[in-house]
Design a protein around this motif. Structure first.
Motif, PDB file in Angstrom:
ATOM      1  N   VAL A 103      62.722   4.774  37.606  1.00 13.05           N
ATOM      2  CA  VAL A 103      62.745   4.745  36.145  1.00 13.05           C
ATOM      3  C   VAL A 103      61.307   4.925  35.662  1.00 13.05           C
ATOM      4  O   VAL A 103      60.421   4.176  36.083  1.00 13.05           O
ATOM      5  N   PRO A 104      61.059   5.911  34.771  1.00 15.89           N
ATOM      6  CA  PRO A 104      59.680   6.122  34.317  1.00 15.89           C
ATOM      7  C   PRO A 104      59.149   4.978  33.461  1.00 15.89           C
ATOM      8  O   PRO A 104      57.953   4.755  33.392  1.00 15.89           O
ATOM      9  N   GLY A 105      60.042   4.249  32.822  1.00 18.34           N
ATOM     10  CA  GLY A 105      59.618   3.137  31.990  1.00 18.34           C
ATOM     11  C   GLY A 105      60.791   2.542  31.238  1.00 18.34           C
ATOM     12  O   GLY A 105      61.878   3.125  31.197  1.00 18.34           O
ATOM     13  N   PHE A 106      60.573   1.387  30.672  1.00 19.79           N
ATOM     14  CA  PHE A 106      61.585   0.698  29.882  1.00 19.79           C
ATOM     15  C   PHE A 106      61.080   0.531  28.458  1.00 19.79           C
ATOM     16  O   PHE A 106      59.920   0.181  28.249  1.00 19.79           O
ATOM     17  N   LEU A 107      61.963   0.746  27.513  1.00 21.99           N
ATOM     18  CA  LEU A 107      61.706   0.427  26.113  1.00 21.99           C
ATOM     19  C   LEU A 107      62.521  -0.817  25.802  1.00 21.99           C
ATOM     20  O   LEU A 107      63.751  -0.784  25.871  1.00 21.99           O
ATOM     21  N   ILE A 108      61.855  -1.898  25.515  1.00 17.84           N
ATOM     22  CA  ILE A 108      62.553  -3.142  25.206  1.00 17.84           C
ATOM     23  C   ILE A 108      62.513  -3.321  23.694  1.00 17.84           C
ATOM     24  O   ILE A 108      61.472  -3.590  23.106  1.00 17.84           O
ATOM     25  N   VAL A 111      64.325   4.174  29.917  1.00 23.33           N
ATOM     26  CA  VAL A 111      65.546   3.383  29.740  1.00 23.33           C
ATOM     27  C   VAL A 111      65.352   2.475  28.537  1.00 23.33           C
ATOM     28  O   VAL A 111      64.373   1.733  28.456  1.00 23.33           O
ATOM     29  N   HIS A 112      66.298   2.551  27.601  1.00 24.12           N
ATOM     30  CA  HIS A 112      66.255   1.735  26.388  1.00 24.12           C
ATOM     31  C   HIS A 112      67.070   0.471  26.613  1.00 24.12           C
ATOM     32  O   HIS A 112      68.257   0.541  26.911  1.00 24.12           O
ATOM     33  N   LEU A 113      66.436  -0.674  26.489  1.00 24.89           N
ATOM     34  CA  LEU A 113      67.111  -1.959  26.578  1.00 24.89           C
ATOM     35  C   LEU A 113      66.959  -2.671  25.240  1.00 24.89           C
ATOM     36  O   LEU A 113      65.848  -3.013  24.841  1.00 24.89           O
ATOM     37  N   SER A 114      68.059  -2.847  24.564  1.00 21.89           N
ATOM     38  CA  SER A 114      68.057  -3.570  23.295  1.00 21.89           C
ATOM     39  C   SER A 114      68.416  -5.018  23.576  1.00 21.89           C
ATOM     40  O   SER A 114      69.513  -5.312  24.075  1.00 21.89           O
TER      41      SER A 114
END
Length: 134
Positions: free
Chosen positions: A76-81, A22-25
């Motif tokens: 969720v496998p991971g977050f990209l912040i 999941v991409h969180l900007s």
């Protein structure tokens, strides 16, 4: 991490496609909150228009809320912040609020020449409608 226009969003989109993270900007979350009309919207708007860093508690709170929303639909496998932290205070606040509930596995740093970022931002500014590339 990387400067504005260094390719963070582009590379995050590729990682999302390939690995399902999941991409969180942080910037997108702040812009959405500005438009929401919430109690925090005007304060965030003022900080961004002045080119200042929004208080860490606000940004971490938005990230926390977005993470919680993402996990309500399943694992969720991971977050990209993307674009966070922008200061030592940001990192310390993240660690204080989310540290007990998270594991930072790695960090990507995009080292991009200033001239390239400037060209990309000028090009992006022609069509994005964003007023915060300052």
């Amino acid at each position: 991490l990387g400067g504005p226009g260094s390719g963070k969003g582009t590379q995050c989109a590729r990682i999302v496609d390939k690995f399902g993270w999941v991409h969180l900007s942080a910037g997108d979350l702040l812009r959405a909150e500005r438009k929401s009309g919430s109690d925090k919207a005007e304060m965030i708007n003022t900080y961004i228009k002045e080119g200042k860093i929004v208080p860490a508690e606000v940004t971490v709170g938005l990230l926390k809320d977005a993470m919680e929303r993402a996990t309500t639909v399943g694992p969720v496998p991971g977050f990209l912040i993307d674009g966070f932290p922008r200061s030592l205070d940001n990192a310390e606040t993240f660690d204080r609020i989310l540290g007990p509930h998270s594991e930072v596995r790695f960090m990507l740093f995009f080292d991009c020449p200033m001239e390239v970022m400037e060209q990309r931002l000028l090009k992006r500014g022609e069509t994005s409608g964003r007023d915060d590339d300052n």
